[in-house]
Write a protein that holds these residues in place. Structure first.
Motif, short mmCIF file in Angstrom:
data_model
loop_
_atom_site.label_atom_id
_atom_site.label_comp_id
_atom_site.label_asym_id
_atom_site.label_seq_id
_atom_site.Cartn_x
_atom_site.Cartn_y
_atom_site.Cartn_z
N ASN A 130 143.08 87.50 -89.84
CA ASN A 130 143.99 86.36 -89.81
C ASN A 130 143.95 85.70 -91.17
OD1 ASN A 130 145.67 84.26 -88.79
ND2 ASN A 130 144.69 84.43 -86.78
N GLN A 131 144.76 84.65 -91.37
CA GLN A 131 144.79 83.99 -92.67
C GLN A 131 144.80 82.48 -92.51
OE1 GLN A 131 148.01 85.21 -95.19
NE2 GLN A 131 147.41 87.36 -95.21
N ALA A 132 144.03 81.81 -93.36
CA ALA A 132 144.03 80.35 -93.35
C ALA A 132 145.32 79.83 -93.98
CB ALA A 132 142.83 79.83 -94.14
N THR A 133 145.88 78.78 -93.38
CA THR A 133 147.06 78.12 -93.94
C THR A 133 146.72 76.72 -94.42
OG1 THR A 133 147.71 77.35 -91.73
CG2 THR A 133 148.65 79.43 -92.49
N THR A 134 145.51 76.24 -94.13
CA THR A 134 145.04 74.94 -94.60
C THR A 134 143.60 75.11 -95.08
OG1 THR A 134 144.00 74.14 -92.55
CG2 THR A 134 146.39 73.88 -92.73
N PRO A 135 143.05 74.13 -95.82
CA PRO A 135 141.66 74.22 -96.26
C PRO A 135 140.65 74.03 -95.13
CG PRO A 135 142.93 72.73 -97.65
CD PRO A 135 143.75 73.00 -96.44
N THR A 136 141.11 73.55 -93.97
CA THR A 136 140.17 73.26 -92.89
C THR A 136 140.68 73.81 -91.55
OG1 THR A 136 141.23 71.08 -92.62
CG2 THR A 136 139.21 71.19 -93.96
N PRO A 137 140.72 75.12 -91.39
CA PRO A 137 141.10 75.67 -90.09
C PRO A 137 140.11 75.22 -89.00
CG PRO A 137 141.07 77.39 -91.78
CD PRO A 137 140.42 76.18 -92.37
N GLN A 138 140.63 75.04 -87.81
CA GLN A 138 139.82 74.59 -86.68
C GLN A 138 139.72 75.70 -85.64
OE1 GLN A 138 138.73 71.10 -86.56
NE2 GLN A 138 139.49 71.08 -88.66
N ILE A 139 138.51 75.94 -85.16
CA ILE A 139 138.28 76.94 -84.10
C ILE A 139 137.62 76.22 -82.93
CG2 ILE A 139 137.31 79.18 -83.52
CD1 ILE A 139 139.14 79.30 -85.94
N THR A 140 138.25 76.27 -81.77
CA THR A 140 137.69 75.69 -80.56
C THR A 140 137.49 76.79 -79.53
OG1 THR A 140 138.75 73.55 -80.96
CG2 THR A 140 138.00 74.00 -78.72
N VAL A 141 136.27 76.88 -79.01
CA VAL A 141 135.93 77.90 -78.02
C VAL A 141 135.53 77.18 -76.73
CG1 VAL A 141 134.41 79.83 -77.46
CG2 VAL A 141 135.18 79.49 -79.82
N SER A 142 136.33 77.34 -75.68
CA SER A 142 136.03 76.68 -74.41
C SER A 142 135.19 77.56 -73.50
CB SER A 142 137.33 76.29 -73.69
OG SER A 142 138.16 77.42 -73.48
N GLU A 143 135.21 78.87 -73.73
CA GLU A 143 134.36 79.81 -72.99
C GLU A 143 133.91 80.90 -73.94
OE1 GLU A 143 136.36 81.42 -69.60
OE2 GLU A 143 136.99 79.45 -68.84
N GLY A 144 132.63 81.28 -73.86
CA GLY A 144 132.12 82.38 -74.68
C GLY A 144 131.65 81.90 -76.04
N VAL A 145 131.48 82.86 -76.95
CA VAL A 145 131.01 82.58 -78.31
C VAL A 145 131.78 83.47 -79.28
CG1 VAL A 145 129.11 84.23 -78.08
CG2 VAL A 145 129.00 82.47 -79.84
#
Length: 214
Positions: free
Chosen positions: A193-208
């Motif tokens: 994938n590719q970043a479009t901002t300096p601070t991409p956000q990743i949220t994981v509600s299940e798993g790792v």
């Protein structure tokens, strides 16, 4: 989901793989608490780091490094060679009791099985309350159990891997977003994938999830 507060205490774990680069040392927080895993003690001393604790079976560290550590007041925690845990896992157990953010350096290089073992150990659920990342020369690997903000330049590659089972993931700041979607392990869907901002956000509600920024 509310993002966690900024980490207050950071511990640097120096593993016994490739010696950390000058660039990695320059990026570390000022005056970090340093835990060395076995021959990571040699790497830490060579980099000019003050080691608070050295842990492991001490089968790979040099006698000179051990003597220097003992004379400088470093705490040495020895374990028998016939043990169920790697030296890095023992160091992580110590580090995660002391900090809410752990940076692992020197975990790459050498044997492929060691690298795979190191990365899977980093993602263990027993460290889920701690922000853990590994710096592997020019690659940053972050473990995401709930929410992480990545540091990336627009256009940087960001690859996401589900570990140990499916992960339900939401992303922002990536070219191909995931919106509460299931990322399956043993697939390549999250690669490149590719970043479009300096601070991409990743949220994981299940798993790792393992987030890799080459």
């Amino acid at each position: 989901m509310t993002p966690p507060t900024e980490p207050k205490v950071t511990v640097v774990v120096v593993a016994g793989g490739d010696p950390p680069t000058p660039e990695e040392i320059a990026r570390l927080p000022a005056n970090p608490v340093v835990v060395a895993a076995d021959s990571g003690l040699d790497h830490a001393q060579a980099a000019g780091l003050t080691v608070a604790i050295a842990v492991g079976d001490m089968d790979s560290v040099s006698p000179e490094a051990l003597t220097t550590a003992e004379q400088s007041g470093t705490r040495i925690e020895r374990h028998p060679p016939d043990k169920d845990q790697t030296d890095l896992e023992l160091a992580l157990e110590l580090a995660t009791r002391l900090a809410d953010r752990v940076i692992v350096i020197g975990a790459g290089g050498g044997r492929l099985d060691h690298l795979i073992g190191n990365l899977t150990v980093l993602a263990s659920p027993q460290w889920s309350g701690v922000q853990i990342e590994a710096w592997l020369n020019n690659t940053q690997v972050l473990i995401v159990h709930s929410h992480r903000t990545l540091e990336a330049e627009p256009g940087d590659t960001v690859s996401l891997f589900a570990l140990g089972g499916p992960a339900k993931v939401t992303t922002t700041g990536l070219k191909w977003p995931l919106n509460d979607e299931v990322l399956e392990p043993l697939t390549s869907r999250g690669v490149s994938n590719q970043a479009t901002t300096p601070t991409p956000q990743i949220t994981v509600s299940e798993g790792v999830v393992l987030a890799v920024i080459p």
